[in-house]
Design a protein around this motif. Structure first.
Motif, PDB file in Angstrom:
ATOM      1  N   THR A 105      -9.480 -11.954  -0.446  1.00 40.45           N
ATOM      2  CA  THR A 105      -9.037 -11.014   0.577  1.00 40.45           C
ATOM      3  C   THR A 105      -7.524 -10.857   0.502  1.00 40.45           C
ATOM      4  O   THR A 105      -6.802 -11.833   0.279  1.00 40.45           O
ATOM      5  CB  THR A 105      -9.410 -11.506   1.991  1.00 40.45           C
ATOM      6  N   GLU A 137      -7.331  -7.045  -6.289  1.00 37.51           N
ATOM      7  CA  GLU A 137      -8.439  -6.090  -6.276  1.00 37.51           C
ATOM      8  C   GLU A 137      -9.227  -6.176  -7.575  1.00 37.51           C
ATOM      9  O   GLU A 137     -10.465  -6.047  -7.585  1.00 37.51           O
ATOM     10  CB  GLU A 137      -7.900  -4.675  -6.067  1.00 37.51           C
ATOM     11  N   GLN A 151      -6.004  -5.499   7.724  1.00 38.45           N
ATOM     12  CA  GLN A 151      -4.696  -5.320   8.357  1.00 38.45           C
ATOM     13  C   GLN A 151      -4.648  -6.162   9.628  1.00 38.45           C
ATOM     14  O   GLN A 151      -5.677  -6.441  10.233  1.00 38.45           O
ATOM     15  CB  GLN A 151      -4.431  -3.842   8.685  1.00 38.45           C
ATOM     16  N   ARG A 200      -9.894  -6.070   2.119  1.00 42.02           N
ATOM     17  CA  ARG A 200      -8.590  -5.641   2.649  1.00 42.02           C
ATOM     18  C   ARG A 200      -8.614  -5.682   4.167  1.00 42.02           C
ATOM     19  O   ARG A 200      -9.486  -5.076   4.793  1.00 42.02           O
ATOM     20  CB  ARG A 200      -8.246  -4.232   2.151  1.00 42.02           C
ATOM     21  N   GLU A 205      -1.585  -6.644  -4.913  1.00 42.20           N
ATOM     22  CA  GLU A 205      -2.816  -5.978  -4.455  1.00 42.20           C
ATOM     23  C   GLU A 205      -3.672  -5.537  -5.635  1.00 42.20           C
ATOM     24  O   GLU A 205      -4.897  -5.706  -5.627  1.00 42.20           O
ATOM     25  CB  GLU A 205      -2.466  -4.785  -3.560  1.00 42.20           C
ATOM     26  N   VAL A 216       0.833  -1.207   0.000  1.00 46.92           N
ATOM     27  CA  VAL A 216       0.000   0.000   0.000  1.00 46.92           C
ATOM     28  C   VAL A 216       0.866   1.256   0.000  1.00 46.92           C
ATOM     29  O   VAL A 216       0.608   2.209  -0.732  1.00 46.92           O
ATOM     30  CB  VAL A 216      -0.932   0.028   1.236  1.00 46.92           C
ATOM     31  N   SER A 234      -1.336   1.906   6.728  1.00 46.29           N
ATOM     32  CA  SER A 234      -2.046   1.772   5.452  1.00 46.29           C
ATOM     33  C   SER A 234      -3.028   2.917   5.248  1.00 46.29           C
ATOM     34  O   SER A 234      -3.206   3.407   4.130  1.00 46.29           O
ATOM     35  CB  SER A 234      -2.790   0.429   5.396  1.00 46.29           C
ATOM     36  N   GLU A 272      -2.774  -7.495   5.176  1.00 44.78           N
ATOM     37  CA  GLU A 272      -1.616  -6.606   5.195  1.00 44.78           C
ATOM     38  C   GLU A 272      -0.993  -6.539   6.587  1.00 44.78           C
ATOM     39  O   GLU A 272      -1.411  -5.734   7.416  1.00 44.78           O
ATOM     40  CB  GLU A 272      -2.040  -5.203   4.750  1.00 44.78           C
TER      41      GLU A 272
END
Length: 276
Positions: free
Chosen positions: A176, A162, A246, A244, A158, A141, A255, A179
């Motif tokens: 998914t 996505e 974390q 997404r 990513e 990111v 991020s 991160e």
């Protein structure tokens, strides 16, 4: 019927902790690694957790075609319900000081390795209405100095996931990206940085020294692999996981800096401080 998940890169760190945590959650775990002679730590951790009977260690080099391994798993267990793309390799360096082949190697493991496994698994994940989980990084990111190749590969992952996600969802597969931020694991020791690079960094030596000092400090308070694995298993078992995720408050904050920074100035100001 026990659900089956294939996890890559399970010889240490997040992959090892995730394999054990998924087994503790009741999943049959096909724990893959490039060299199964390095499976000792995983086997011992599985025994200690009482889940050795749920973990099947297999060889898989993600840079090779993965179809044989995936097909063998489906032949034995009847289905594949989830894949966790975890295998990856860190890298420290900067473009002027490296060869293009060095950078290609980083992409081969961190980007094309993910694609190899994903391509092999997707037909089976469609059949099972399953999960595709890929461990990226806050470096997927926020671009970071001396991590151009690594961040470039993670950015690519990513962007790929996505883009793939809505198409996969139309066929019942939830995608998914997870991160992590700083995680205390062997990954940190395996970034491939040779201290001699500091002497060979030429005009970049002062910035590299500053970057390394900042990074050492960041990893002093790093999240454990087990904590990161808990977030990954939450995604594996959630009814409707986010695209997404974390794994820590620090990762969410970091991020978030990028995701709310429309003109890029906040990130540039932040990372410039790492090399000054």
């Amino acid at each position: 019927m026990t659900n089956t998940v294939l996890v890559t890169g399970t010889s240490s760190g997040i992959g090892l902790a995730t394999a054990v945590a998924a087994a503790r959650a009741g999943w049959r775990v096909v724990a893959t690694m490039r060299d199964t002679s390095r499976s000792g730590a995983l086997v011992e951790a599985a025994k200690a957790a009482g889940v050795a009977d749920l973990i099947d260690v297999r060889a898989l080099d993600v840079t090779d075609a993965a179809a044989t391994c995936v097909d063998d798993v489906v032949a034995e267990y009847g289905r594949l319900d989830a894949v966790i793309n975890n295998a990856g390799a860190g890298h420290v360096g900067t473009l002027e000081q490296e060869s293009i082949d060095d950078i290609r190697g980083v992409f081969e493991v961190n980007f094309f390795g993910v694609l190899n496994v994903t391509k092999a698994a997707l037909p089976h994940l469609r059949a099972a209405q399953g999960r595709l989980i890929t461990i990226t990084s806050v470096g997927g990111v926020v671009g970071q100095p001396f991590n151009e190749a690594y961040c470039g590969a993670k950015f690519a992952v990513e962007g790929f996931m996505e883009s793939l996600s809505p198409l996969a969802a139309a066929h019942g597969v939830r995608v998914t990206v997870v991160e992590p931020g700083a995680v205390a694991s062997e990954f940190v020791a395996n970034v491939g940085f040779d201290p001699a690079q500091l002497e060979a960094a030429g005009p970049y030596a002062p910035q590299l020294r500053s970057y390394l000092e900042r990074t050492r400090n960041a990893f002093d308070g790093a999240q454990t692999s087990e904590d990161a694995a808990a977030s990954i298993v939450d995604v594996l078992t959630a009814e409707k996981p986010a695209f997404r995720v974390q794994t820590s408050d620090a990762a969410r904050t970091f991020s978030g800096t990028k995701l709310s920074d429309l003109d890029g100035s906040v990130v540039q100001s932040l990372t410039a401080g790492w090399v000054s």
